[in-house]
Design a protein around this motif. Structure first.
Motif, PDB file in Angstrom:
ATOM      1  N   ALA A 215     -34.482  -1.470  62.900  1.00 38.95           N
ATOM      2  CA  ALA A 215     -33.166  -1.733  62.327  1.00 38.95           C
ATOM      3  C   ALA A 215     -32.434  -0.420  62.080  1.00 38.95           C
ATOM      4  CB  ALA A 215     -33.309  -2.500  61.014  1.00 38.95           C
ATOM      5  N   GLU A 216     -31.162  -0.402  62.416  1.00 37.71           N
ATOM      6  CA  GLU A 216     -30.340   0.784  62.220  1.00 37.71           C
ATOM      7  C   GLU A 216     -29.172   0.446  61.301  1.00 37.71           C
ATOM      8  OE1 GLU A 216     -30.131   3.517  65.854  1.00 37.71           O
ATOM      9  OE2 GLU A 216     -30.260   1.525  66.758  1.00 37.71           O
ATOM     10  N   GLU A 217     -28.897   1.354  60.384  1.00 35.69           N
ATOM     11  CA  GLU A 217     -27.798   1.151  59.443  1.00 35.69           C
ATOM     12  C   GLU A 217     -26.456   1.524  60.054  1.00 35.69           C
ATOM     13  OE1 GLU A 217     -27.092   2.023  54.660  1.00 35.69           O
ATOM     14  OE2 GLU A 217     -28.539   3.200  55.822  1.00 35.69           O
ATOM     15  N   ILE A 218     -26.478   2.465  60.997  1.00 32.11           N
ATOM     16  CA  ILE A 218     -25.240   2.929  61.608  1.00 32.11           C
ATOM     17  C   ILE A 218     -24.754   1.940  62.656  1.00 32.11           C
ATOM     18  CG2 ILE A 218     -25.790   5.357  61.213  1.00 32.11           C
ATOM     19  CD1 ILE A 218     -26.587   5.508  64.199  1.00 32.11           C
ATOM     20  N   GLY A 219     -23.450   2.026  62.971  1.00 35.50           N
ATOM     21  CA  GLY A 219     -22.883   1.242  64.050  1.00 35.50           C
ATOM     22  C   GLY A 219     -22.811   2.068  65.318  1.00 35.50           C
ATOM     23  N   VAL A 220     -21.887   1.707  66.196  1.00 35.48           N
ATOM     24  CA  VAL A 220     -21.785   2.400  67.487  1.00 35.48           C
ATOM     25  C   VAL A 220     -20.602   3.350  67.534  1.00 35.48           C
ATOM     26  CG1 VAL A 220     -22.903   0.481  68.664  1.00 35.48           C
ATOM     27  CG2 VAL A 220     -20.398   0.596  68.593  1.00 35.48           C
ATOM     28  N   ALA A 221     -19.913   3.550  66.411  1.00 37.80           N
ATOM     29  CA  ALA A 221     -18.767   4.452  66.390  1.00 37.80           C
ATOM     30  C   ALA A 221     -19.194   5.839  66.860  1.00 37.80           C
ATOM     31  CB  ALA A 221     -18.174   4.533  64.985  1.00 37.80           C
ATOM     32  N   GLY A 222     -18.398   6.423  67.751  1.00 43.24           N
ATOM     33  CA  GLY A 222     -18.716   7.742  68.277  1.00 43.24           C
ATOM     34  C   GLY A 222     -19.466   7.711  69.590  1.00 43.24           C
ATOM     35  N   ARG A 223     -20.109   6.598  69.893  1.00 46.28           N
ATOM     36  CA  ARG A 223     -20.793   6.455  71.181  1.00 46.28           C
ATOM     37  C   ARG A 223     -20.572   5.065  71.771  1.00 46.28           C
ATOM     38  NH1 ARG A 223     -26.462   4.486  70.297  1.00 46.28           N
ATOM     39  NH2 ARG A 223     -27.057   5.560  72.217  1.00 46.28           N
ATOM     40  N   GLY A 224     -19.426   4.486  71.403  1.00 44.90           N
ATOM     41  CA  GLY A 224     -19.117   3.133  71.848  1.00 44.90           C
ATOM     42  C   GLY A 224     -18.976   3.013  73.349  1.00 44.90           C
ATOM     43  N   GLY A 225     -18.437   4.072  74.008  1.00 40.94           N
ATOM     44  CA  GLY A 225     -18.277   4.025  75.453  1.00 40.94           C
ATOM     45  C   GLY A 225     -19.593   3.860  76.166  1.00 40.94           C
ATOM     46  N   TYR A 226     -20.601   4.658  75.746  1.00 39.23           N
ATOM     47  CA  TYR A 226     -21.941   4.523  76.335  1.00 39.23           C
ATOM     48  C   TYR A 226     -22.562   3.190  75.951  1.00 39.23           C
ATOM     49  CZ  TYR A 226     -27.016   4.678  76.322  1.00 39.23           C
ATOM     50  OH  TYR A 226     -28.337   4.349  76.460  1.00 39.23           O
ATOM     51  N   TYR A 227     -22.503   2.876  74.651  1.00 44.18           N
ATOM     52  CA  TYR A 227     -23.250   1.716  74.169  1.00 44.18           C
ATOM     53  C   TYR A 227     -22.715   0.420  74.765  1.00 44.18           C
ATOM     54  CZ  TYR A 227     -26.120  -1.059  71.056  1.00 44.18           C
ATOM     55  OH  TYR A 227     -27.069  -1.927  70.572  1.00 44.18           O
ATOM     56  N   ASP A 228     -21.406   0.338  74.951  1.00 42.07           N
ATOM     57  CA  ASP A 228     -20.842  -0.914  75.451  1.00 42.07           C
ATOM     58  C   ASP A 228     -21.247  -1.182  76.891  1.00 42.07           C
ATOM     59  OD1 ASP A 228     -19.164  -3.113  74.476  1.00 42.07           O
ATOM     60  OD2 ASP A 228     -17.863  -2.592  76.159  1.00 42.07           O
ATOM     61  N   ARG A 229     -21.691  -0.160  77.611  1.00 35.68           N
ATOM     62  CA  ARG A 229     -22.198  -0.365  78.964  1.00 35.68           C
ATOM     63  C   ARG A 229     -23.696  -0.661  78.969  1.00 35.68           C
ATOM     64  NH1 ARG A 229     -19.011   4.257  79.582  1.00 35.68           N
ATOM     65  NH2 ARG A 229     -20.883   5.570  79.648  1.00 35.68           N
ATOM     66  N   SER A 230     -24.321  -0.506  77.803  1.00 36.33           N
ATOM     67  CA  SER A 230     -25.770  -0.669  77.735  1.00 36.33           C
ATOM     68  C   SER A 230     -26.178  -1.876  76.910  1.00 36.33           C
ATOM     69  CB  SER A 230     -26.401   0.600  77.146  1.00 36.33           C
ATOM     70  OG  SER A 230     -26.103   1.718  77.941  1.00 36.33           O
ATOM     71  N   GLY A 231     -25.840  -1.856  75.619  1.00 39.50           N
ATOM     72  CA  GLY A 231     -26.259  -2.925  74.736  1.00 39.50           C
ATOM     73  C   GLY A 231     -27.662  -2.716  74.212  1.00 39.50           C
ATOM     74  N   ALA A 232     -28.043  -3.533  73.241  1.00 35.71           N
ATOM     75  CA  ALA A 232     -29.323  -3.359  72.555  1.00 35.71           C
ATOM     76  C   ALA A 232     -30.517  -3.540  73.480  1.00 35.71           C
ATOM     77  CB  ALA A 232     -29.410  -4.327  71.377  1.00 35.71           C
ATOM     78  N   MET A 233     -30.404  -4.423  74.478  1.00 39.14           N
ATOM     79  CA  MET A 233     -31.541  -4.645  75.376  1.00 39.14           C
ATOM     80  C   MET A 233     -31.858  -3.389  76.177  1.00 39.14           C
ATOM     81  SD  MET A 233     -33.948  -6.489  76.650  1.00 39.14           S
ATOM     82  CE  MET A 233     -33.727  -8.242  76.355  1.00 39.14           C
ATOM     83  N   ARG A 234     -30.842  -2.798  76.782  1.00 46.79           N
ATOM     84  CA  ARG A 234     -31.070  -1.589  77.572  1.00 46.79           C
ATOM     85  C   ARG A 234     -31.365  -0.385  76.680  1.00 46.79           C
ATOM     86  NH1 ARG A 234     -26.615  -3.677  80.993  1.00 46.79           N
ATOM     87  NH2 ARG A 234     -27.437  -4.047  83.113  1.00 46.79           N
ATOM     88  N   ASP A 235     -30.668  -0.290  75.566  1.00 47.44           N
ATOM     89  CA  ASP A 235     -30.760   0.904  74.730  1.00 47.44           C
ATOM     90  C   ASP A 235     -32.046   0.962  73.920  1.00 47.44           C
ATOM     91  OD1 ASP A 235     -29.502   3.325  73.661  1.00 47.44           O
ATOM     92  OD2 ASP A 235     -29.370   2.227  71.768  1.00 47.44           O
ATOM     93  N   MET A 236     -32.581  -0.200  73.519  1.00 44.05           N
ATOM     94  CA  MET A 236     -33.720  -0.210  72.591  1.00 44.05           C
ATOM     95  C   MET A 236     -34.898  -1.061  73.056  1.00 44.05           C
ATOM     96  SD  MET A 236     -32.990   1.820  70.067  1.00 44.05           S
ATOM     97  CE  MET A 236     -34.191   1.338  68.842  1.00 44.05           C
ATOM     98  N   VAL A 237     -34.650  -2.294  73.476  1.00 39.68           N
ATOM     99  CA  VAL A 237     -35.752  -3.221  73.727  1.00 39.68           C
ATOM    100  C   VAL A 237     -36.570  -2.799  74.940  1.00 39.68           C
ATOM    101  CG1 VAL A 237     -36.395  -5.600  74.260  1.00 39.68           C
ATOM    102  CG2 VAL A 237     -34.539  -5.138  72.644  1.00 39.68           C
ATOM    103  N   GLN A 238     -35.888  -2.485  76.043  1.00 41.08           N
ATOM    104  CA  GLN A 238     -36.581  -2.201  77.297  1.00 41.08           C
ATOM    105  C   GLN A 238     -37.457  -0.955  77.215  1.00 41.08           C
ATOM    106  OE1 GLN A 238     -35.599   0.569  79.388  1.00 41.08           O
ATOM    107  NE2 GLN A 238     -37.129   0.095  80.941  1.00 41.08           N
TER     108      GLN A 238
END
Length: 483
Positions: A215-238
């Motif tokens: 669990a992360e307390e922070i949001g995606v502000a500041g890296r939204g461009g990268y994160y929106d192309r990835s999402g939690a599955m690509r960024d963390m689960v896989q």
């Protein structure tokens, strides 16, 4: 308790992307700490390589500023800082062109261990590897370190692996996942395979289910461009959560040797059963109580990218048949916490009166913020008046039990020293990366083809209500985040 420091052999470490954020925040501070405790020999050198035009002195000034920002004042005595900076060099290198490679080759010493840390975008991995090979800079003993993401799907992961394998052997490639450098993650193997107390119980006969939470307390502000192309599955689960699952579920390797350990991890991924839609919850945080929502943070009002994923998985083998694994990870949750909870089955026959609110025996492995292990047991509540039961925690917080110095070590410094030693145990192998993408790709493809949006959850909460039902319908409950 003082940690025993085992020095490594002298080395030349080249950091491509040495002026970038990861190098400033993690790699260089980690190396400084290893130097300060005596693990990095005085003959060793760190060579920054980037496209910026600067002198060696300017690079050292930049590193000094980074260490002053990211290393506590009492951890960077001026003498140690000056001695560390003396071992820093800089070369301006064009990763895709010809400039700077001759100068880099002249700096390197052929009689030293040579390691190249590619702290750059993955689309540069292949070109840097090719240049190191064709210009004769790399040797058969060269180690090359690459950062995630290792592709964004199976096809791109295979292409990345092929790019690296054109110039290097698999035994030379270190795919780094900083989660595997955490003290508690490494202790998973020691806990299971060095203690006769746990391994006989480590199966579906005795374990009811396993929960893995990041669990992360922070949001995606500041890296939204990268994160929106990835999402939690690509960024963390896989990657991160998959690695934790493998260490929990793997069979005992024949020996503690890199390929033996990684062989067993690959077997876990290959044993994962198909995940049905009713065993997946995708969420996206919304603004709540003054906190911004995902669309605002990511700058994508109509985004269907998930910032939260919860899954129920099954490992289809004899050890784990009938024991589900529940995984969850998300942004903008109530607190920052990562843990693995191994929940044991109740005794087959309880001879004592029912205990209100009983949760049962569990082994809780905390990865952050306070690394440690807790064993929840049931005892008699002290005092007269009958047999009243009470649950208590037997806690070992590493900072208390082993000393604050061990607790303060960062995962990167441990992993970089493993690179210098030539130990690949805590690094991912190419087939392991590809197996993880083979499992994740169908899930991601189904989401991208679906018109359904992720369910909304309140920023600062515990995630979507639907994720609670993932366990409730099985008669189980998630542990409270940060409990």
């Amino acid at each position: 308790m003082v940690a025993r420091v085992i020095p490594v052999n002298p080395f030349d470490l080249v950091i491509f992307g040495a002026t970038g954020d990861l190098a400033r925040r993690k790699i260089l501070p980690g190396l400084f700490h290893r130097f300060r405790v005596g693990q990095m020999p005085l003959e060793s050198r760190i060579i920054g390589a980037a496209r910026s035009n600067m002198s060696g002195d300017a690079f050292r000034d930049q590193v000094r500023a980074a260490l002053e920002e990211f290393v506590a004042a009492d951890q960077r005595p001026s003498d140690d800082l000056a001695a560390f900076l003396e071992r820093l060099y800089y070369v301006q290198v064009d990763a895709t062109g010809a400039a700077g490679w001759s100068e880099l080759a002249q700096l390197l010493r052929p009689d030293m261990i040579q390691a190249f840390y590619l702290s750059v975008s993955p689309d540069l991995f292949g070109s840097i590897a090719d240049q190191l090979s064709k210009r004769g800079i790399a040797t058969p003993d060269t180690r090359i370190v690459v950062e995630k993401p290792f592709g964004r799907d199976l096809a791109s992961a295979k292409a990345l692996n092929a790019d690296l394998l054109r110039s290097f052997d698999e035994t030379q490639i270190y795919r780094i996942d900083h989660y595997l450098g955490k003290e508690t993650v490494q202790n998973l193997m020691a806990l299971r395979f060095a203690n006769s107390l746990f391994e006989p119980l480590w199966n579906s006969t005795h374990i009811d289910h396993v929960q893995i939470t990041v669990a992360e307390e922070i949001g995606v502000a500041g890296r939204g461009g990268y994160y929106d192309r990835s999402g939690a599955m690509r960024d963390m689960v896989q990657n991160h959560l998959m690695q934790l699952l493998c260490l929990i579920a793997m069979e005992p390797p024949a020996r503690f040797e890199p390929n033996a350990v990684r062989d067993e991890k690959v077997k876990v991924i290959e044993a994962l059963g198909a995940v049905t839609p009713d065993n997946i919850v995708r969420g996206q945080y919304r603004d709540w109580n003054g906190m911004s929502g995902y669309p605002e943070d990511a700058g994508a009002p109509d985004s269907r990218t998930e910032s939260y994923v919860a899954l129920k998985l099954a490992v289809a083998n004899w050890r784990w048949a009938g024991t589900p694994f529940y995984l969850r990870t998300g942004k903008r949750l109530r607190t920052r916490a990562s843990e693995i909870a191994v929940v044991f089955r109740d005794p087959p026959h309880m001879i004592f009166p029912p205990m209100e609110g009983r949760k049962g025996n569990a082994l809780i492995i905390r990865l952050q913020p306070d690394e440690g292990i807790t064993l929840r047991t049931t005892i008699k509540e002290p005092g007269p008046g009958g047999m009243r039961l009470k649950e208590v925690d037997m806690d070992m917080t590493f900072a208390d039990a082993l000393g604050s110095d061990l607790h303060s070590q960062d995962a990167y410094e441990r992993l970089i020293m493993d690179v210098i030693r030539g130990d690949q145990t805590l690094f991912m192998r190419g087939d392991e990366v590809e197996a993880a993408w083979s499992w994740a790709d169908p899930l991601i493809a189904a989401w991208e083809e679906s018109p359904l949006r992720p369910v909304a959850y309140d920023a600062g909460g515990s995630g979507p209500e639907e994720s609670l039902m993932l366990l409730h319908r099985d008669g189980r409950r998630w542990r409270a985040i940060g409990a």
